[in-house]
Scaffold this active site. Structure first.
Site, short mmCIF file in Angstrom:
data_model
loop_
_atom_site.label_atom_id
_atom_site.label_comp_id
_atom_site.label_asym_id
_atom_site.label_seq_id
_atom_site.Cartn_x
_atom_site.Cartn_y
_atom_site.Cartn_z
CG ASN A 8 -1.48 1.24 1.54
OD1 ASN A 8 -2.10 1.99 0.59
ND2 ASN A 8 -2.19 1.48 2.70
CD1 TRP A 9 3.80 1.31 -2.82
CD2 TRP A 9 4.78 2.76 -4.45
NE1 TRP A 9 4.89 0.65 -4.23
CE2 TRP A 9 4.94 1.85 -4.35
CE3 TRP A 9 4.49 4.15 -5.46
CZ2 TRP A 9 6.77 1.83 -5.49
CZ3 TRP A 9 4.84 4.15 -5.97
CH2 TRP A 9 6.32 3.48 -6.31
CE LYS A 10 0.29 3.64 5.22
NZ LYS A 10 -0.08 3.69 6.17
CG HIS A 91 -5.98 1.94 5.12
ND1 HIS A 91 -5.49 2.74 6.31
CD2 HIS A 91 -4.50 1.03 4.97
CE1 HIS A 91 -3.96 2.71 6.64
NE2 HIS A 91 -3.51 1.55 5.72
CD GLU A 93 -2.11 5.82 6.58
OE1 GLU A 93 -2.98 5.65 5.75
OE2 GLU A 93 -2.36 5.74 7.39
CD GLU A 158 -3.81 -2.24 7.04
OE1 GLU A 158 -2.88 -3.03 7.06
OE2 GLU A 158 -4.26 -1.34 7.24
N GLY A 164 2.48 2.45 10.62
CA GLY A 164 3.03 3.21 10.95
C GLY A 164 4.53 2.96 11.98
CB SER A 203 5.33 -2.13 12.13
OG SER A 203 4.82 -0.89 12.69
N GLY A 224 3.08 -0.94 4.06
CA GLY A 224 2.93 0.49 4.00
C GLY A 224 4.01 0.29 3.53
N GLY A 225 4.83 1.57 4.69
CA GLY A 225 5.73 1.50 4.55
C GLY A 225 7.26 0.83 3.44
C1 PEP Z 1 -0.90 0.37 5.89
O1 PEP Z 1 -0.51 1.07 5.68
O2 PEP Z 1 -1.45 -0.72 5.77
C2 PEP Z 1 0.15 0.04 6.85
C3 PEP Z 1 0.15 -1.60 7.81
O3 PEP Z 1 1.33 0.46 7.20
P1 PEP Z 1 2.83 0.86 7.79
O4 PEP Z 1 3.06 -1.20 6.70
O5 PEP Z 1 2.87 1.65 7.23
O6 PEP Z 1 2.23 0.09 9.36
#
Ligand code: PEP
Length: 243
Positions: A8-10, A91, A93, A158, A164, A203, A224-225
Protein backbone atom coordinates in the site's frame (compact mmCIF):
# COMPACT_ATOMS: atom_id res chain seq x y z
CA UNK A 1 -3.67 -21.26 0.57
CA UNK A 2 -1.15 -19.07 -1.29
CA UNK A 3 -0.10 -16.04 0.68
CA UNK A 4 -0.80 -12.57 -0.66
CA UNK A 5 1.71 -9.77 -0.11
CA UNK A 6 0.07 -6.42 -0.84
CA UNK A 7 1.95 -3.13 -0.92
CA UNK A 8 0.00 0.00 0.00
CA UNK A 9 1.88 3.05 -1.27
CA UNK A 10 -0.63 5.43 0.35
CA UNK A 11 -0.03 9.02 -0.95
CA UNK A 12 3.59 8.38 -1.92
CA UNK A 13 5.29 7.75 -5.23
CA UNK A 14 5.86 9.59 -8.51
CA UNK A 15 5.77 8.45 -12.11
CA UNK A 16 9.55 8.60 -12.44
CA UNK A 17 9.99 5.88 -9.79
CA UNK A 18 7.89 3.28 -11.55
CA UNK A 19 10.25 1.78 -14.16
CA UNK A 20 13.00 0.83 -11.67
CA UNK A 21 10.54 -0.33 -9.01
CA UNK A 22 8.53 -2.44 -11.47
CA UNK A 23 11.69 -4.00 -12.89
CA UNK A 24 12.89 -4.91 -9.39
CA UNK A 25 9.66 -6.53 -8.23
CA UNK A 26 9.44 -8.66 -11.37
CA UNK A 27 11.89 -10.95 -9.55
CA UNK A 28 9.31 -11.67 -6.81
CA UNK A 29 9.22 -15.31 -5.69
CA UNK A 30 6.59 -17.45 -7.40
CA UNK A 31 5.15 -18.94 -4.18
CA UNK A 32 3.27 -15.73 -3.23
CA UNK A 33 0.80 -13.46 -4.99
CA UNK A 34 2.23 -9.95 -5.09
CA UNK A 35 0.03 -6.90 -5.39
CA UNK A 36 0.82 -3.16 -5.50
CA UNK A 37 -1.74 -0.50 -4.58
CA UNK A 38 -0.28 2.84 -5.69
CA UNK A 39 -2.08 6.20 -5.87
CA UNK A 40 -4.70 6.33 -8.65
CA UNK A 41 -2.50 8.48 -10.88
CA UNK A 42 0.17 5.78 -11.07
CA UNK A 43 -2.05 2.80 -11.86
CA UNK A 44 -2.04 3.09 -15.62
CA UNK A 45 1.75 3.55 -15.83
CA UNK A 46 2.27 0.65 -13.40
CA UNK A 47 0.02 -1.56 -15.55
CA UNK A 48 2.24 -0.84 -18.56
CA UNK A 49 5.46 -1.39 -16.59
CA UNK A 50 4.24 -4.74 -15.19
CA UNK A 51 2.73 -6.08 -18.41
CA UNK A 52 3.35 -9.80 -18.79
CA UNK A 53 4.17 -10.30 -15.08
CA UNK A 54 1.89 -12.03 -12.56
CA UNK A 55 2.03 -8.98 -10.23
CA UNK A 56 -1.41 -7.50 -9.66
CA UNK A 57 -2.53 -3.91 -9.08
CA UNK A 58 -5.12 -2.43 -6.77
CA UNK A 59 -6.68 0.90 -5.87
CA UNK A 60 -6.68 2.29 -2.33
CA UNK A 61 -10.36 3.25 -2.30
CA UNK A 62 -13.40 3.61 -4.53
CA UNK A 63 -16.81 5.29 -4.34
CA UNK A 64 -19.93 3.33 -3.40
CA UNK A 65 -21.59 4.39 -6.66
CA UNK A 66 -20.50 3.05 -10.05
CA UNK A 67 -20.60 6.61 -11.47
CA UNK A 68 -22.14 9.97 -10.63
CA UNK A 69 -21.66 13.57 -9.56
CA UNK A 70 -18.97 12.94 -6.95
CA UNK A 71 -16.17 15.42 -7.51
CA UNK A 72 -12.79 14.05 -6.55
CA UNK A 73 -13.88 10.43 -6.21
CA UNK A 74 -12.98 7.36 -8.26
CA UNK A 75 -15.45 4.66 -9.30
CA UNK A 76 -14.72 0.95 -9.19
CA UNK A 77 -15.24 0.42 -12.96
CA UNK A 78 -12.65 3.19 -13.57
CA UNK A 79 -10.14 1.31 -11.42
CA UNK A 80 -10.86 -1.89 -13.31
CA UNK A 81 -10.23 -0.12 -16.61
CA UNK A 82 -6.67 0.74 -15.55
CA UNK A 83 -5.89 -2.95 -15.08
CA UNK A 84 -6.43 -2.98 -11.31
CA UNK A 85 -8.01 -6.17 -10.01
CA UNK A 86 -8.11 -5.34 -6.28
CA UNK A 87 -9.20 -2.40 -4.14
CA UNK A 88 -8.41 -1.65 -0.49
CA UNK A 89 -11.54 -0.56 1.37
CA UNK A 90 -12.00 0.79 4.88
CA UNK A 91 -8.32 1.41 5.62
CA UNK A 92 -8.12 2.96 9.08
CA UNK A 93 -6.72 6.17 7.56
CA UNK A 94 -9.93 6.46 5.52
CA UNK A 95 -12.14 5.53 8.47
CA UNK A 96 -10.35 8.16 10.59
CA UNK A 97 -9.60 10.97 8.10
CA UNK A 98 -12.75 10.68 6.00
CA UNK A 99 -15.22 9.35 8.56
CA UNK A 100 -15.92 6.20 6.56
CA UNK A 101 -18.48 4.00 8.24
CA UNK A 102 -18.96 0.24 8.07
CA UNK A 103 -22.15 0.84 6.05
CA UNK A 104 -20.22 2.82 3.42
CA UNK A 105 -17.52 0.16 3.26
CA UNK A 106 -20.24 -2.49 2.77
CA UNK A 107 -21.69 -0.48 -0.13
CA UNK A 108 -18.25 0.08 -1.65
CA UNK A 109 -17.51 -3.65 -1.44
CA UNK A 110 -20.70 -4.47 -3.35
CA UNK A 111 -19.87 -1.94 -6.08
CA UNK A 112 -16.28 -3.13 -6.28
CA UNK A 113 -17.34 -6.77 -6.67
CA UNK A 114 -19.91 -5.80 -9.33
CA UNK A 115 -17.04 -4.16 -11.25
CA UNK A 116 -15.01 -7.38 -11.03
CA UNK A 117 -12.61 -6.11 -8.36
CA UNK A 118 -11.49 -8.10 -5.32
CA UNK A 119 -12.05 -5.97 -2.20
CA UNK A 120 -9.50 -6.00 0.62
CA UNK A 121 -11.50 -4.91 3.66
CA UNK A 122 -9.45 -3.54 6.55
CA UNK A 123 -10.46 -3.99 10.17
CA UNK A 124 -8.64 -3.28 13.41
CA UNK A 125 -8.90 -1.75 16.84
CA UNK A 126 -7.41 1.44 18.25
CA UNK A 127 -4.95 1.30 21.12
CA UNK A 128 -7.62 2.55 23.51
CA UNK A 129 -9.99 -0.20 22.43
CA UNK A 130 -7.29 -2.86 22.92
CA UNK A 131 -6.39 -1.50 26.35
CA UNK A 132 -10.07 -1.62 27.30
CA UNK A 133 -10.25 -5.30 26.28
CA UNK A 134 -12.57 -4.49 23.36
CA UNK A 135 -10.33 -5.45 20.43
CA UNK A 136 -12.12 -8.67 19.45
CA UNK A 137 -15.57 -7.15 19.87
CA UNK A 138 -14.61 -4.16 17.69
CA UNK A 139 -13.18 -6.33 14.93
CA UNK A 140 -16.16 -8.73 14.96
CA UNK A 141 -18.50 -5.77 14.70
CA UNK A 142 -16.52 -4.26 11.79
CA UNK A 143 -16.69 -7.61 9.98
CA UNK A 144 -20.39 -8.12 10.53
CA UNK A 145 -21.28 -4.60 9.35
CA UNK A 146 -18.84 -4.08 6.49
CA UNK A 147 -18.86 -7.44 4.66
CA UNK A 148 -21.78 -8.10 2.30
CA UNK A 149 -23.33 -11.59 2.53
CA UNK A 150 -21.81 -12.71 -0.80
CA UNK A 151 -18.39 -11.28 0.07
CA UNK A 152 -15.65 -12.71 -2.12
CA UNK A 153 -12.47 -10.90 -1.21
CA UNK A 154 -9.75 -10.51 1.39
CA UNK A 155 -9.73 -9.25 4.97
CA UNK A 156 -6.77 -7.34 6.41
CA UNK A 157 -6.38 -7.17 10.18
CA UNK A 158 -4.55 -3.92 10.89
CA UNK A 159 -4.40 -2.78 14.51
CA UNK A 160 -4.58 1.02 14.14
CA UNK A 161 -1.84 1.55 16.73
CA UNK A 162 0.58 -0.66 14.76
CA UNK A 163 0.26 1.20 11.44
CA UNK A 164 3.39 3.19 10.66
CA UNK A 165 4.54 3.10 14.28
CA UNK A 166 7.13 0.31 14.23
CA UNK A 167 5.09 -1.47 16.94
CA UNK A 168 3.33 -4.79 16.40
CA UNK A 169 1.10 -6.95 18.56
CA UNK A 170 2.75 -10.04 20.04
CA UNK A 171 2.65 -13.20 17.95
CA UNK A 172 0.03 -14.70 20.26
CA UNK A 173 -2.13 -11.56 19.97
CA UNK A 174 -1.95 -11.74 16.16
CA UNK A 175 -2.74 -15.48 16.16
CA UNK A 176 -5.68 -14.96 18.55
CA UNK A 177 -7.18 -12.18 16.46
CA UNK A 178 -6.77 -14.09 13.21
CA UNK A 179 -8.52 -17.11 14.78
CA UNK A 180 -11.35 -14.80 15.87
CA UNK A 181 -11.61 -13.36 12.36
CA UNK A 182 -11.65 -16.83 10.77
CA UNK A 183 -14.44 -17.97 13.10
CA UNK A 184 -16.44 -14.81 12.35
CA UNK A 185 -15.97 -15.24 8.58
CA UNK A 186 -17.19 -18.85 8.68
CA UNK A 187 -20.16 -17.86 10.87
CA UNK A 188 -21.05 -15.02 8.49
CA UNK A 189 -20.30 -16.54 5.09
CA UNK A 190 -20.46 -20.29 5.63
CA UNK A 191 -17.93 -22.50 3.85
CA UNK A 192 -16.74 -19.53 1.74
CA UNK A 193 -15.46 -17.94 4.94
CA UNK A 194 -12.74 -20.54 5.28
CA UNK A 195 -11.26 -19.71 1.85
CA UNK A 196 -10.65 -16.01 2.54
CA UNK A 197 -7.05 -14.84 2.99
CA UNK A 198 -6.67 -12.89 6.23
CA UNK A 199 -3.72 -10.51 5.87
CA UNK A 200 -1.87 -9.02 8.81
CA UNK A 201 -0.94 -5.33 8.47
CA UNK A 202 0.87 -2.95 10.78
CA UNK A 203 4.63 -2.32 10.67
CA UNK A 204 5.49 -5.47 8.71
CA UNK A 205 9.17 -5.25 7.78
CA UNK A 206 11.78 -7.66 6.39
CA UNK A 207 12.95 -8.33 9.97
CA UNK A 208 9.59 -9.45 11.42
CA UNK A 209 7.85 -10.83 8.31
CA UNK A 210 8.89 -14.48 8.65
CA UNK A 211 7.57 -14.76 12.22
CA UNK A 212 4.29 -12.95 11.48
CA UNK A 213 3.59 -14.76 8.19
CA UNK A 214 4.17 -18.18 9.78
CA UNK A 215 1.37 -17.69 12.33
CA UNK A 216 -1.80 -19.77 11.94
CA UNK A 217 -4.53 -18.13 9.85
CA UNK A 218 -2.16 -15.40 8.59
CA UNK A 219 -2.63 -15.51 4.83
CA UNK A 220 -0.26 -12.74 3.88
CA UNK A 221 0.54 -9.13 4.69
CA UNK A 222 -0.66 -5.64 3.87
CA UNK A 223 2.52 -3.57 3.87
CA UNK A 224 2.61 0.22 4.02
CA UNK A 225 5.95 1.97 4.59
CA UNK A 226 8.16 -1.01 3.73
CA UNK A 227 6.44 -1.45 0.35
CA UNK A 228 7.94 1.80 -0.92
CA UNK A 229 11.32 0.08 -1.25
CA UNK A 230 11.22 -2.75 -3.76
CA UNK A 231 13.99 -4.61 -1.92
CA UNK A 232 12.05 -4.57 1.35
CA UNK A 233 8.82 -5.74 -0.28
CA UNK A 234 10.71 -8.53 -2.01
CA UNK A 235 12.35 -9.58 1.27
CA UNK A 236 8.90 -9.78 2.88
CA UNK A 237 7.62 -11.89 -0.03
CA UNK A 238 10.62 -14.23 0.24
CA UNK A 239 9.91 -14.63 3.99
CA UNK A 240 6.38 -15.96 3.35
CA UNK A 241 5.98 -19.69 3.97
CA UNK A 242 5.71 -22.01 0.99
CA UNK A 243 8.89 -20.95 -0.81
C1 PEP B 1 -0.89 0.17 6.03
O1 PEP B 1 -0.90 1.34 5.69
O2 PEP B 1 -1.79 -0.57 5.64
C2 PEP B 1 0.22 -0.32 6.85
C3 PEP B 1 0.14 -1.52 7.35
O3 PEP B 1 1.28 0.54 7.04
P1 PEP B 1 2.71 0.19 7.72
O4 PEP B 1 3.17 -1.11 7.10
O5 PEP B 1 3.57 1.34 7.35
O6 PEP B 1 2.47 0.05 9.18
Amino acid sequence: MRQIIAGNWKMFGRLAEIPAYAEAIRSAPAHVDLLICPPFTLLDRFATALKGSPIALGGQNCHAAAQGAHTGDIAAPMLAETGATYVILGHSERRENHGETNAEIYAKAETAMAAGLIPIICVGETEMQRDAGEAEHVVRSQLSHSLPPRFAGIVAYEPVWAIGTGRTPTESEVAAMHATIRAALVAQLGAGGSAINILYGGSVKPGNAAALLALPEVGGALVGGASLKAADLLAIAVAAPGG
